[in-house]
Design a protein around this motif. Structure first.
Motif, PDB file in Angstrom:
ATOM      1  N   LEU A  94      -1.977  -7.167  -5.155  1.00 30.14           N
ATOM      2  CA  LEU A  94      -2.628  -6.225  -6.067  1.00 30.14           C
ATOM      3  C   LEU A  94      -2.263  -4.780  -5.767  1.00 30.14           C
ATOM      4  N   LEU A  95      -1.669  -4.558  -4.601  1.00 27.06           N
ATOM      5  CA  LEU A  95      -1.458  -3.181  -4.157  1.00 27.06           C
ATOM      6  C   LEU A  95      -0.183  -2.593  -4.754  1.00 27.06           C
ATOM      7  N   SER A  96      -0.312  -1.392  -5.295  1.00 25.10           N
ATOM      8  CA  SER A  96       0.857  -0.693  -5.825  1.00 25.10           C
ATOM      9  C   SER A  96       1.486   0.137  -4.700  1.00 25.10           C
ATOM     10  N   ALA A  97       2.648   0.708  -4.977  1.00 23.34           N
ATOM     11  CA  ALA A  97       3.318   1.555  -3.982  1.00 23.34           C
ATOM     12  C   ALA A  97       2.397   2.707  -3.586  1.00 23.34           C
ATOM     13  N   ARG A  98       1.670   3.231  -4.568  1.00 24.40           N
ATOM     14  CA  ARG A  98       0.772   4.345  -4.284  1.00 24.40           C
ATOM     15  C   ARG A  98      -0.348   3.945  -3.323  1.00 24.40           C
ATOM     16  N   ASP A  99      -0.781   2.706  -3.445  1.00 22.83           N
ATOM     17  CA  ASP A  99      -1.862   2.247  -2.561  1.00 22.83           C
ATOM     18  C   ASP A  99      -1.435   2.194  -1.097  1.00 22.83           C
ATOM     19  N   LEU A 100      -0.121   2.069  -0.863  1.00 21.41           N
ATOM     20  CA  LEU A 100       0.344   1.909   0.516  1.00 21.41           C
ATOM     21  C   LEU A 100       0.040   3.125   1.378  1.00 21.41           C
ATOM     22  N   ILE A 101      -0.108   4.279   0.739  1.00 15.74           N
ATOM     23  CA  ILE A 101      -0.415   5.466   1.546  1.00 15.74           C
ATOM     24  C   ILE A 101      -1.920   5.716   1.659  1.00 15.74           C
ATOM     25  N   ARG A 102      -2.719   4.857   1.045  1.00 16.72           N
ATOM     26  CA  ARG A 102      -4.166   5.028   1.186  1.00 16.72           C
ATOM     27  C   ARG A 102      -4.579   4.575   2.589  1.00 16.72           C
ATOM     28  N   PRO A 103      -5.639   5.215   3.136  1.00 19.45           N
ATOM     29  CA  PRO A 103      -6.032   4.908   4.510  1.00 19.45           C
ATOM     30  C   PRO A 103      -6.259   3.411   4.744  1.00 19.45           C
ATOM     31  N   GLY A 104      -5.574   2.904   5.767  1.00 14.28           N
ATOM     32  CA  GLY A 104      -5.818   1.534   6.211  1.00 14.28           C
ATOM     33  C   GLY A 104      -4.966   0.472   5.561  1.00 14.28           C
ATOM     34  N   VAL A 105      -4.286   0.791   4.472  1.00 12.21           N
ATOM     35  CA  VAL A 105      -3.587  -0.252   3.718  1.00 12.21           C
ATOM     36  C   VAL A 105      -2.345  -0.757   4.458  1.00 12.21           C
ATOM     37  N   LEU A 106      -1.535   0.165   4.941  1.00 10.68           N
ATOM     38  CA  LEU A 106      -0.239  -0.215   5.529  1.00 10.68           C
ATOM     39  C   LEU A 106      -0.420  -1.169   6.719  1.00 10.68           C
ATOM     40  N   LEU A 107      -1.321  -0.778   7.625  1.00  7.96           N
ATOM     41  CA  LEU A 107      -1.475  -1.588   8.830  1.00  7.96           C
ATOM     42  C   LEU A 107      -2.461  -2.741   8.641  1.00  7.96           C
ATOM     43  N   HIS A 108      -3.645  -2.416   8.147  1.00 14.84           N
ATOM     44  CA  HIS A 108      -4.687  -3.458   8.105  1.00 14.84           C
ATOM     45  C   HIS A 108      -4.412  -4.518   7.037  1.00 14.84           C
ATOM     46  N   VAL A 109      -3.681  -4.153   5.980  1.00 16.79           N
ATOM     47  CA  VAL A 109      -3.381  -5.162   4.950  1.00 16.79           C
ATOM     48  C   VAL A 109      -1.929  -5.632   5.050  1.00 16.79           C
ATOM     49  N   LEU A 110      -1.014  -4.700   4.861  1.00 12.09           N
ATOM     50  CA  LEU A 110       0.398  -5.075   4.750  1.00 12.09           C
ATOM     51  C   LEU A 110       0.943  -5.656   6.055  1.00 12.09           C
ATOM     52  N   ALA A 111       0.771  -4.890   7.146  1.00  6.94           N
ATOM     53  CA  ALA A 111       1.303  -5.361   8.435  1.00  6.94           C
ATOM     54  C   ALA A 111       0.599  -6.645   8.853  1.00  6.94           C
TER      55      ALA A 111
END
Lengths: 89, 494
Positions: free
Chosen positions: B218-235
């Motif tokens: 559900l996450l867009s490219a823009r969401d990746l820079i929102r706090p917590g998304v990159l590590l807690h979700v994506l990684a």
């Protein structure tokens, strides 16, 4: 710590950490292997140092400076993996 | 692990716990096992004469003794954030079977589930969980799991109820409950905050919460820079995929490499910062401003308030429900005469409004706001359909308020009026109910684009339905005759 650069660094580290040892979990809840590794990267500066330390062994192996057995002898990685793999059959 | 119910159980089907409890040689006959309490073998919740008891293993007892001696446990308990708990004397505990000890917990007024909470409630529950983590880590303990179901409510105050979740933290051990924290707290909050998507159907649909892999697409490219998304979700999703199905467990490896409690503390601090900054996304819902824009003029509104207040003075009520409570104006009126009020509405924004407004009020601990769509209320679910209970199974009220609701039930939700009144009567409570007639502009709005298949929606038919089950004690015309309010008690009552 919360810059994109730091995130990216931790993300790269996350991708590089492989070949960990094994032990039967003592909790009723499965913490998830990937989630445990991530906790190293979420642990601030100390976590990054720990990630570096864990990765160092892998780098040594990849560069051929250290053989895999040496890593295994320090962490019992392979022995543990084999035991675990055997008990799952 | 699972919440104790507010009511003693009766008539439930056998469950693993119950079978185990009855198989034990010396279990007292009046004891009923909580069917939702089975995941952690170190303890089990059961009930005796309305008391909530929990048998614990020797390992859990050692943890309890350590926990009970910590200042933080006493402080959180004193301020009401941890459920009051005491250990039964050993001679009494022995009658419950071969547990190392038995704990007795304070009763929570009404059990609720995260899929009935507003964003603000889930966020405050998450922050309480992180507060407890931080305090526990400072005392050499940790919360071994992170189930959102371990938090319940005393009115609008969150209360942690799963005492055996506190464990001594072994050297080099990671936070085992981290993934669960993400799945049951962080990702649902992300879903609402970052995508404007209601997390309640997701949590209702999956008892273990939202996996990283379900949120990620559900996450867009823009969401990746929102706090917590990159590590807690994506990684986290990537690492979980990378290691899925492999016979590897990294716990001893990282312990040997020097994994330390401080890493968990940093993670918890980081999560606290992320969660604190989250705000609900999405647009305002339809009724959010209702308490300022309701269709009554001031004098008529006061007449309605006076009727409800007078009806509530009929007696003292242990528990009242306010169905279709909106922002809780009438919940507060009946709270003057009730020990506890559960206020329900299908509109989460109205409930959020009520929840936030309650934080600074003296009746904060009396009114529990819940997001419930009465035409589709929370079902019984989980293992054997017994782990989570349906709404009425969690404790019946003594007074039910049903104001400006019947037209939504009959016309919007297409539920036959007689059926709805029958359901209300099944609760066995006194009732304050408002009939909204066809001449009311709210009804006309609802009918504007619908086939009028509601021939039974007439005041005389409504009164006939009421009379089948209730004795009408008082009634009054409101809004120039467009509405009518009734106070009724069950026919079975003298």
């Amino acid at each position: 710590m919360h810059s994109i650069g730091a995130y990216a660094f931790r993300l790269v580290m996350a991708g590089l950490i492989v070949g960990m040892s094994t032990r039967t979990a003592s909790a009723y809840l499965d913490p998830g292997t990937g989630s445990i590794i991530l906790q190293v990267l979420l642990g601030g500066v100390a976590g990054l140092l720990l990630a570096g330390k864990l990765y160092w062994h892998r780098l040594m192996i990849m560069l051929g400076i250290r053989r895999e057995e040496e890593v295994a002898s320090t962490s019992n990685a392979h022995q543990d993996v084999q035991i675990d793999a055997a008990t799952r059959k | 692990m699972q919440p104790p119910a507010s009511e003693a159980l009766s008539g439930l089907a056998p469950s693993p716990d119950r079978e185990r409890a009855t198989a034990a040689p010396a279990v007292a006959s009046a004891v009923a096992a909580e069917p939702g309490s089975f995941r952690d073998r170190n303890g089990a919740v059961f009930y005796r004469d309305g008391e909530i008891l929990r048998g614990i293993s020797a390992k859990a007892l050692a943890n309890w003794e350590r926990l009970a001696a910590t200042p933080f446990f006493q402080e959180f308990t004193a301020q009401g954030s941890i459920v009051r708990t005491e250990r039964l004397p050993d001679d009494e505990a022995r009658s419950f079977g071969d547990w190392a000890a038995v704990l007795r917990h304070e009763k929570v007024p009404f059990i609720s589930y995260p899929y009935e909470w507003t964003f603000g409630m889930l966020k405050d529950a998450a922050l309480l969980h992180l507060d407890l983590m931080q305090a526990a880590l400072g005392a050499g303990l940790i919360l071994k799991d992170s189930s959102a179901y371990n938090i319940q409510w005393r009115g609008a105050q969150p209360v942690f109820i799963d005492i055996p979740s506190f464990e001594v933290l072994g050297k080099g051990e990671p936070w085992v409950g981290y993934r669960q924290f993400c799945e049951l707290f962080l990702y649902p909050l992300f879903l609402q905050a970052y995508k404007g998507v209601d997390y309640r159907p997701w949590l209702r649909g999956q008892i273990d919460g939202i996996p990283a892999g379900s949120l990620r697409p559900l996450l867009s490219a823009r969401d990746l820079i929102r706090p917590g998304v990159l590590l807690h979700v994506l990684a986290q999703d990537s690492l979980q995929r990378r290691y899925a199905g492999k016979p590897q467990n990294v716990r001893s490896s990282i312990a040997k490499a020097g994994f330390d409690k401080q890493l968990i503390v940093r993670n918890v601090e980081g999560l606290r910062k992320i969660v604190t900054g989250l705000q609900p996304g999405g647009s305002k819902t339809v009724w959010a401003d209702y308490d300022r824009t309701h269709s009554y003029d001031q004098a008529e509104f006061e007449a309605k308030c006076a009727f409800v207040r007078e009806a509530s003075r009929h007696r003292r009520w242990r528990m009242a429900w306010d169905l279709g409570c909106n922002t809780g104006t009438f919940s507060r009126l009946i709270a003057e005469q009730a020990d506890h009020v559960v206020s329900m509405d299908g509109d989460w924004m109205a409930i959020e409004h009520l929840y936030q407004a309650q934080q600074n009020r003296p009746d904060r601990q009396k009114i529990l706001p819940l997001v419930v769509n009465l035409s589709d209320p929370s079902p019984a679910q989980g293992w054997r359909g017994l782990e989570r209970r349906s709404l009425p199974e969690r404790g019946r009220p003594e007074l039910t308020l049903c104001l400006a609701l019947i037209h939504h039930i009959v016309i919007s939700a297409n539920i036959p009026m007689r059926d709805f009144i029958g359901w209300l009567a099944g609760l066995g409570t006194s009732l304050v109910i408002e009939f909204v007639s066809r001449s009311d502009e709210m009804v006309q709005t609802l009918l504007a684009n619908k086939d009028d298949q509601y021939g039974d929606y007439q005041q005389d038919r409504f009164e006939a339905c009421l009379a089948e089950h209730y004795r009408i004690r008082a009634d009054q015309s409101l809004k120039g005759g467009k509405r009518h309010i009734y106070f009724c008690t069950p026919k079975s009552e003298p």
